[in-house]
Design a protein around this motif. Sequence first.
Motif, PDB file in Angstrom:
ATOM      1  N   MET A   1       0.845  -1.196   0.000  1.00 24.52           N
ATOM      2  CA  MET A   1       0.000   0.000   0.000  1.00 24.52           C
ATOM      3  C   MET A   1       0.881   1.247   0.000  1.00 24.52           C
ATOM      4  SD  MET A   1      -3.217  -0.926   0.126  1.00 24.52           S
ATOM      5  CE  MET A   1      -4.124   0.399   0.918  1.00 24.52           C
ATOM      6  N   VAL A   2       0.355   2.334  -0.505  1.00 27.87           N
ATOM      7  CA  VAL A   2       1.078   3.601  -0.490  1.00 27.87           C
ATOM      8  C   VAL A   2       1.243   4.076   0.942  1.00 27.87           C
ATOM      9  CG1 VAL A   2       0.975   6.013  -1.169  1.00 27.87           C
ATOM     10  CG2 VAL A   2       0.260   4.252  -2.773  1.00 27.87           C
ATOM     11  N   THR A   3       2.443   4.539   1.263  1.00 25.55           N
ATOM     12  CA  THR A   3       2.711   5.011   2.616  1.00 25.55           C
ATOM     13  C   THR A   3       1.864   6.235   2.932  1.00 25.55           C
ATOM     14  OG1 THR A   3       4.962   4.224   2.387  1.00 25.55           O
ATOM     15  CG2 THR A   3       4.526   5.775   4.171  1.00 25.55           C
ATOM     16  N   VAL A   4       1.271   6.255   4.106  1.00 23.86           N
ATOM     17  CA  VAL A   4       0.460   7.402   4.528  1.00 23.86           C
ATOM     18  C   VAL A   4       1.274   8.221   5.511  1.00 23.86           C
ATOM     19  CG1 VAL A   4      -1.642   8.155   5.676  1.00 23.86           C
ATOM     20  CG2 VAL A   4      -1.689   6.133   4.215  1.00 23.86           C
ATOM     21  N   ARG A   5       1.476   9.485   5.188  1.00 25.78           N
ATOM     22  CA  ARG A   5       2.255  10.356   6.070  1.00 25.78           C
ATOM     23  C   ARG A   5       1.398  11.549   6.482  1.00 25.78           C
ATOM     24  NH1 ARG A   5       7.469   8.276   5.146  1.00 25.78           N
ATOM     25  NH2 ARG A   5       7.733   7.387   3.084  1.00 25.78           N
ATOM     26  N   ALA A 212      -7.077  -3.005  -3.735  1.00 30.99           N
ATOM     27  CA  ALA A 212      -7.106  -2.381  -2.405  1.00 30.99           C
ATOM     28  C   ALA A 212      -8.312  -2.846  -1.608  1.00 30.99           C
ATOM     29  CB  ALA A 212      -7.110  -0.862  -2.544  1.00 30.99           C
ATOM     30  N   SER A 213      -9.468  -2.951  -2.268  1.00 29.58           N
ATOM     31  CA  SER A 213     -10.670  -3.402  -1.564  1.00 29.58           C
ATOM     32  C   SER A 213     -10.558  -4.863  -1.158  1.00 29.58           C
ATOM     33  CB  SER A 213     -11.906  -3.186  -2.437  1.00 29.58           C
ATOM     34  OG  SER A 213     -11.842  -3.980  -3.608  1.00 29.58           O
ATOM     35  N   LYS A 251       2.234  -5.109   2.340  1.00 35.01           N
ATOM     36  CA  LYS A 251       2.048  -5.508   0.953  1.00 35.01           C
ATOM     37  C   LYS A 251       1.869  -4.272   0.083  1.00 35.01           C
ATOM     38  CE  LYS A 251       2.162  -8.515  -0.871  1.00 35.01           C
ATOM     39  NZ  LYS A 251       3.436  -8.939  -1.498  1.00 35.01           N
ATOM     40  N   HIS A 252       2.406  -4.340  -1.112  1.00 40.44           N
ATOM     41  CA  HIS A 252       2.316  -3.242  -2.061  1.00 40.44           C
ATOM     42  C   HIS A 252       1.443  -3.660  -3.223  1.00 40.44           C
ATOM     43  CE1 HIS A 252       5.506  -1.199   0.132  1.00 40.44           C
ATOM     44  NE2 HIS A 252       6.111  -2.365   0.181  1.00 40.44           N
ATOM     45  N   ILE A 253       0.487  -2.806  -3.539  1.00 36.54           N
ATOM     46  CA  ILE A 253      -0.533  -3.167  -4.535  1.00 36.54           C
ATOM     47  C   ILE A 253       0.090  -3.424  -5.894  1.00 36.54           C
ATOM     48  CG2 ILE A 253      -2.524  -2.234  -5.800  1.00 36.54           C
ATOM     49  CD1 ILE A 253      -3.454  -0.973  -3.221  1.00 36.54           C
TER      50      ILE A 253
END
Length: 728
Positions: A1-5, A212-213, A251-253
């Motif tokens: 997943m995209v990193t959330v900052r 993602a879902s 995990k990365h989409i």
Amino acid sequence: MVTVRQSHSSDYHPGGTAAWLASLGLPDAKIEYLLESELWLQQQDCTDQLQQIQTGWEMVEILADLRMDKDALLASLLFPLLEAGLISLEQIQQQFCPAVAAMLAAVQQMEAIRSIPVGPNQSANPQQADNLRKMLLAMVEDVRAVVIKLAAQICYLRQVKNADEETRVLAAKETNAIFGPLANRLGIGQIKWELEDLAFRYLHPQTYKQIASLLEEKRLDREHYMQDFVAAVQDKMTQAGIQAEVYGRPKHIYSIWKKMQKKHLAFDQLYDIRAVRLVTERVQDCYAALGIVHTSWRHLPKEFDDYIATPKQNGYQSIHTVVLGPVGRPVEIQIRTRQMHDDAELGVAAHWRYKEGASAKEGQLDEKIGWLRKLLAWQEELADGSDLAEELKNQVTEDRVYVFTPKGDIVDLPQGSTPLDFAYYVHSNVGHRCIGAKISGRIVPFTYQLKTGDQVEILTGREPNPSRDWLNPNLGYLKSSRARSKVQYWFRLQDRDKNVLAGKELLDTELARLNLAMDNPSKVLQRFNVNSMDELLAGIGGGEIKVTQVVHYIQSQSGKLLQPEIDPRLISKPLNTQPKSHVVVLGVGNLLTHMAGCCQPLPGDAIVGYITQGRGIAVHRDDCDQFKLLQEGHPERVVEATWGDKYASGYEVTIRIVAHDRNGLLRDITSILANEKANVLRMSSNSDIAQQTATIIMTLELYNLDSLNKLLTKVSLIDDVIEAKRFH
């Protein structure tokens, strides 16, 4: 997943900037250094520029995760303000140490990376050659500039989230073409994953949301399962006396989608949706842990990779294995040491350490950027900016092959490279004297495409004897621009008179084959910036001018009418709106388009769009003279255009083949047509018994001029074929 900052401004941190920096794990010295910089920015009235300030702090957070030194952190904070013109390099040099200003100047030089072509039909501007060379030099002198530039690209991708579709798609394509592979080549996993995920999100939004879902739907079930499995693995390590950190890895989409595409698997069939990472202190502990894992759970032999014993080309080391956990669910396990983990996540950032408060480097450049030094050494061999751009793109792309010399040394080449590319990689003289090649002891043709794991042996003669055929892109002898440049340079050193004769023979052969005539030589000379026909022919014979470029230009000039764009004689029948005729304009398909009759672009040609009045978008070849006149008058109407992936329309062309009649002739011809995917629409043949020759006339469906040229070249090489040319 995209990193959330988080957002980056004191307004968003009630505890203040100091508390936020401390939460990043930065030492007091770095925090104090950055706070002093923030105070200086306030004195320059820069803190009102909220977007630039937020972007700067966002880049600081990214580089803090990479454990960069304080000068790199400061440079990342200042870069958005410098880029926006709010502060200058002179101000930075006066206020801070020279190393920070030098680093920011290097980051600015890396802007030349945007001149590298990102599409198959785009070519670099030769004027960018010096900028590209300066960029490479900056990357070698201070790799921190590369890391800062990659962090800036992440921030840019986040910022265009709410922009128009064209902006998002172009940013994503640029990322996939250059920045993602560059981060991979430098081994910076943390940045690579986020760049790829964000780009994938913009290029394939529906697929991204779907995966993602699916991840979210399975999240709670997977978390409970993984908690139990991680605890079980940790217990096994503790019982065996192995010091190891065990945790579920994110995990990365993009990686999920890529594996689904590569292995043709559904989401539920993937092995690494449930993934565990095991980090030990020593290499021997890795193999001990592997043994415990394999004896405790059943493993899948086909899913085992030992990248510790055989590291990837970018230096990545880890053991990958898949075991069947409780209830028979597959779990991927990665086992590595702490040092290997830092290398994988931080790449060159893990190996570049700078003394606090000084600009001196500790040690030499890391081996991972040795390829940049090679590019700098090659720059004199590369003809122009487009060759340098192509070679840099070839060097950073992930589509590589890794082959071995007879001594066992690894050679890294672009996908599609041939034994001749390998020979020229070893040394220019080896390439010039190459007379044959062996793969694992077996003789192969020069056009053989190398595969990873091949062992290549080059057979050489006493004297250099390159062939001009090696420069013909239709014959497939050379892939890399570096090798082509070496061949071109060799011919440039030969006698000019020989080059003129050789160039005349090449040009006459190609024109005769395509049934073309040079009706206006002065325009051809002007187009290629030469003063005489001999100079043009010498350029072709010496390899400086590609014969295919000359032929394409002559083809575009045939019957051209220099009339206004609205003249209906310049417009062929408009394309229908079915997917069969699909041109993508600025990343958006299904717009009203038509092919301009002045240059008649064919699929595969580099194209651009021109917005007409009431007729939609006219699609021109990008080297069309008529288009250049229109561009000068109305540059605001020019839009980018490419052929869509689903373009399936062809055009009819008739060829004539004359050959000595023999058994199997037609079979040899049709096998080449099948290999080149040429659809035969009509065919007739006539035999001359007295002359023992056969004349075959075929009407084919092809997709562009290059495919016709390539097909005719291969047919002419068949035994007993006298000529093969376009027939009108």
